[in-house]
Write a protein that holds these residues in place. Sequence first.
Motif, PDB file in Angstrom:
ATOM      1  N   LEU A 198       0.131  16.959   1.358  1.00 54.47           N
ATOM      2  CA  LEU A 198       0.985  16.600   2.496  1.00 54.47           C
ATOM      3  C   LEU A 198       2.290  15.917   2.065  1.00 54.47           C
ATOM      4  O   LEU A 198       2.937  15.259   2.880  1.00 54.47           O
ATOM      5  CB  LEU A 198       0.217  15.676   3.455  1.00 54.47           C
ATOM      6  CG  LEU A 198      -1.011  16.312   4.097  1.00 54.47           C
ATOM      7  CD1 LEU A 198      -1.805  15.268   4.874  1.00 54.47           C
ATOM      8  CD2 LEU A 198      -0.608  17.464   4.999  1.00 54.47           C
ATOM      9  N   ALA A 199       2.687  16.098   0.819  1.00 54.16           N
ATOM     10  CA  ALA A 199       3.909  15.456   0.322  1.00 54.16           C
ATOM     11  C   ALA A 199       5.132  15.846   1.148  1.00 54.16           C
ATOM     12  O   ALA A 199       6.038  15.038   1.348  1.00 54.16           O
ATOM     13  CB  ALA A 199       4.129  15.803  -1.147  1.00 54.16           C
ATOM     14  N   HIS A 200       5.140  17.070   1.653  1.00 51.95           N
ATOM     15  CA  HIS A 200       6.290  17.545   2.444  1.00 51.95           C
ATOM     16  C   HIS A 200       6.413  16.807   3.785  1.00 51.95           C
ATOM     17  O   HIS A 200       7.458  16.867   4.423  1.00 51.95           O
ATOM     18  CB  HIS A 200       6.191  19.051   2.674  1.00 51.95           C
ATOM     19  CG  HIS A 200       4.992  19.451   3.464  1.00 51.95           C
ATOM     20  ND1 HIS A 200       3.724  19.509   2.914  1.00 51.95           N
ATOM     21  CD2 HIS A 200       4.856  19.801   4.767  1.00 51.95           C
ATOM     22  CE1 HIS A 200       2.866  19.882   3.851  1.00 51.95           C
ATOM     23  NE2 HIS A 200       3.528  20.070   4.980  1.00 51.95           N
ATOM     24  N   GLU A 201       5.376  16.118   4.202  1.00 59.61           N
ATOM     25  CA  GLU A 201       5.404  15.372   5.469  1.00 59.61           C
ATOM     26  C   GLU A 201       5.895  13.932   5.294  1.00 59.61           C
ATOM     27  O   GLU A 201       6.176  13.254   6.274  1.00 59.61           O
ATOM     28  CB  GLU A 201       4.006  15.332   6.097  1.00 59.61           C
ATOM     29  CG  GLU A 201       3.448  16.684   6.461  1.00 59.61           C
ATOM     30  CD  GLU A 201       4.172  17.342   7.628  1.00 59.61           C
ATOM     31  OE1 GLU A 201       4.984  16.676   8.315  1.00 59.61           O
ATOM     32  OE2 GLU A 201       3.931  18.541   7.855  1.00 59.61           O
ATOM     33  N   LEU A 202       5.987  13.456   4.045  1.00 59.14           N
ATOM     34  CA  LEU A 202       6.366  12.062   3.788  1.00 59.14           C
ATOM     35  C   LEU A 202       7.825  11.805   4.111  1.00 59.14           C
ATOM     36  O   LEU A 202       8.699  12.628   3.815  1.00 59.14           O
ATOM     37  CB  LEU A 202       6.106  11.710   2.323  1.00 59.14           C
ATOM     38  CG  LEU A 202       4.652  11.638   1.905  1.00 59.14           C
ATOM     39  CD1 LEU A 202       4.543  11.551   0.401  1.00 59.14           C
ATOM     40  CD2 LEU A 202       3.961  10.464   2.581  1.00 59.14           C
ATOM     41  N   ASP A 211       0.809  -1.218   0.000  1.00 54.89           N
ATOM     42  CA  ASP A 211       0.000   0.000   0.000  1.00 54.89           C
ATOM     43  C   ASP A 211       0.842   1.267   0.000  1.00 54.89           C
ATOM     44  O   ASP A 211       0.300   2.379  -0.036  1.00 54.89           O
ATOM     45  CB  ASP A 211      -0.917   0.029   1.232  1.00 54.89           C
ATOM     46  CG  ASP A 211      -1.978  -1.039   1.190  1.00 54.89           C
ATOM     47  OD1 ASP A 211      -2.437  -1.376   0.077  1.00 54.89           O
ATOM     48  OD2 ASP A 211      -2.354  -1.532   2.270  1.00 54.89           O
ATOM     49  N   ASN A 212       2.150   1.110   0.042  1.00 55.66           N
ATOM     50  CA  ASN A 212       3.042   2.255   0.181  1.00 55.66           C
ATOM     51  C   ASN A 212       2.847   3.293  -0.923  1.00 55.66           C
ATOM     52  O   ASN A 212       2.669   4.479  -0.645  1.00 55.66           O
ATOM     53  CB  ASN A 212       4.500   1.774   0.217  1.00 55.66           C
ATOM     54  CG  ASN A 212       5.470   2.899   0.477  1.00 55.66           C
ATOM     55  OD1 ASN A 212       5.269   3.722   1.361  1.00 55.66           O
ATOM     56  ND2 ASN A 212       6.538   2.932  -0.300  1.00 55.66           N
ATOM     57  N   ARG A 213       2.868   2.855  -2.162  1.00 53.75           N
ATOM     58  CA  ARG A 213       2.765   3.803  -3.281  1.00 53.75           C
ATOM     59  C   ARG A 213       1.415   4.524  -3.279  1.00 53.75           C
ATOM     60  O   ARG A 213       1.350   5.740  -3.456  1.00 53.75           O
ATOM     61  CB  ARG A 213       2.988   3.091  -4.605  1.00 53.75           C
ATOM     62  CG  ARG A 213       3.088   4.041  -5.764  1.00 53.75           C
ATOM     63  CD  ARG A 213       3.655   3.394  -7.006  1.00 53.75           C
ATOM     64  NE  ARG A 213       4.975   2.819  -6.851  1.00 53.75           N
ATOM     65  CZ  ARG A 213       6.114   3.517  -6.868  1.00 53.75           C
ATOM     66  NH1 ARG A 213       6.071   4.820  -6.995  1.00 53.75           N
ATOM     67  NH2 ARG A 213       7.269   2.910  -6.749  1.00 53.75           N
ATOM     68  N   ALA A 214       0.329   3.774  -3.054  1.00 52.28           N
ATOM     69  CA  ALA A 214      -1.008   4.382  -3.026  1.00 52.28           C
ATOM     70  C   ALA A 214      -1.140   5.372  -1.870  1.00 52.28           C
ATOM     71  O   ALA A 214      -1.719   6.450  -2.026  1.00 52.28           O
ATOM     72  CB  ALA A 214      -2.077   3.295  -2.917  1.00 52.28           C
ATOM     73  N   ALA A 215      -0.576   5.027  -0.720  1.00 52.57           N
ATOM     74  CA  ALA A 215      -0.643   5.913   0.449  1.00 52.57           C
ATOM     75  C   ALA A 215       0.138   7.193   0.197  1.00 52.57           C
ATOM     76  O   ALA A 215      -0.319   8.288   0.525  1.00 52.57           O
ATOM     77  CB  ALA A 215      -0.112   5.188   1.680  1.00 52.57           C
ATOM     78  N   ARG A 216       1.306   7.070  -0.412  1.00 52.42           N
ATOM     79  CA  ARG A 216       2.123   8.245  -0.729  1.00 52.42           C
ATOM     80  C   ARG A 216       1.411   9.146  -1.733  1.00 52.42           C
ATOM     81  O   ARG A 216       1.415  10.365  -1.599  1.00 52.42           O
ATOM     82  CB  ARG A 216       3.484   7.817  -1.269  1.00 52.42           C
ATOM     83  CG  ARG A 216       4.366   7.247  -0.201  1.00 52.42           C
ATOM     84  CD  ARG A 216       5.705   6.762  -0.751  1.00 52.42           C
ATOM     85  NE  ARG A 216       6.541   6.437   0.374  1.00 52.42           N
ATOM     86  CZ  ARG A 216       7.199   7.332   1.102  1.00 52.42           C
ATOM     87  NH1 ARG A 216       7.155   8.595   0.791  1.00 52.42           N
ATOM     88  NH2 ARG A 216       7.895   6.963   2.139  1.00 52.42           N
ATOM     89  N   GLN A 217       0.790   8.539  -2.734  1.00 53.71           N
ATOM     90  CA  GLN A 217       0.052   9.301  -3.734  1.00 53.71           C
ATOM     91  C   GLN A 217      -1.120  10.035  -3.080  1.00 53.71           C
ATOM     92  O   GLN A 217      -1.371  11.204  -3.354  1.00 53.71           O
ATOM     93  CB  GLN A 217      -0.452   8.372  -4.842  1.00 53.71           C
ATOM     94  CG  GLN A 217      -1.182   9.088  -5.952  1.00 53.71           C
ATOM     95  CD  GLN A 217      -0.274   9.995  -6.761  1.00 53.71           C
ATOM     96  OE1 GLN A 217       0.901   9.701  -6.956  1.00 53.71           O
ATOM     97  NE2 GLN A 217      -0.809  11.108  -7.215  1.00 53.71           N
ATOM     98  N   LEU A 218      -1.825   9.344  -2.193  1.00 60.75           N
ATOM     99  CA  LEU A 218      -2.964   9.931  -1.486  1.00 60.75           C
ATOM    100  C   LEU A 218      -2.543  11.165  -0.685  1.00 60.75           C
ATOM    101  O   LEU A 218      -3.173  12.214  -0.759  1.00 60.75           O
ATOM    102  CB  LEU A 218      -3.593   8.881  -0.560  1.00 60.75           C
ATOM    103  CG  LEU A 218      -4.751   9.340   0.312  1.00 60.75           C
ATOM    104  CD1 LEU A 218      -5.972   9.629  -0.553  1.00 60.75           C
ATOM    105  CD2 LEU A 218      -5.065   8.273   1.357  1.00 60.75           C
ATOM    106  N   LEU A 219      -1.457  11.037   0.063  1.00 60.32           N
ATOM    107  CA  LEU A 219      -0.994  12.163   0.877  1.00 60.32           C
ATOM    108  C   LEU A 219      -0.467  13.300   0.004  1.00 60.32           C
ATOM    109  O   LEU A 219      -0.678  14.475   0.326  1.00 60.32           O
ATOM    110  CB  LEU A 219       0.069  11.708   1.873  1.00 60.32           C
ATOM    111  CG  LEU A 219      -0.415  10.750   2.960  1.00 60.32           C
ATOM    112  CD1 LEU A 219       0.682  10.497   3.982  1.00 60.32           C
ATOM    113  CD2 LEU A 219      -1.651  11.264   3.645  1.00 60.32           C
ATOM    114  N   ALA A 220       0.191  12.960  -1.093  1.00 63.74           N
ATOM    115  CA  ALA A 220       0.678  13.999  -2.004  1.00 63.74           C
ATOM    116  C   ALA A 220      -0.502  14.779  -2.591  1.00 63.74           C
ATOM    117  O   ALA A 220      -0.472  16.018  -2.659  1.00 63.74           O
ATOM    118  CB  ALA A 220       1.520  13.379  -3.113  1.00 63.74           C
TER     119      ALA A 220
END
Length: 82
Positions: free
Chosen positions: A67-71, A54-63
């Motif tokens: 919230l990309a700056h929080e990743l 789920d890592n890629r989907a979660a990162r895309q969701l936050l971006a």
Amino acid sequence: MRELVRTNDMVLVSAVGALLDGAGIFHLVLDQNMSVVEGSLGVLPRRILVNDGDNRAARQLLAEAGLAHELRPDDADDLRAI
């Protein structure tokens, strides 16, 4: 499991958790109960982890939520750069 976010901001932890829940992405919040050890000072950051798949989907969701700056840096991206 992959670390997605590390923060002392409990509002951010709640927001990220709500986004992930809404998308049906399982996640864990680690170090949430460390306030007992630290004396409720909020010094120790909470970590939000997701399954590898789920890592890629979660990162895309936050971006997409701004919230990309929080990743946290993604180990998989680091390995591709080598």
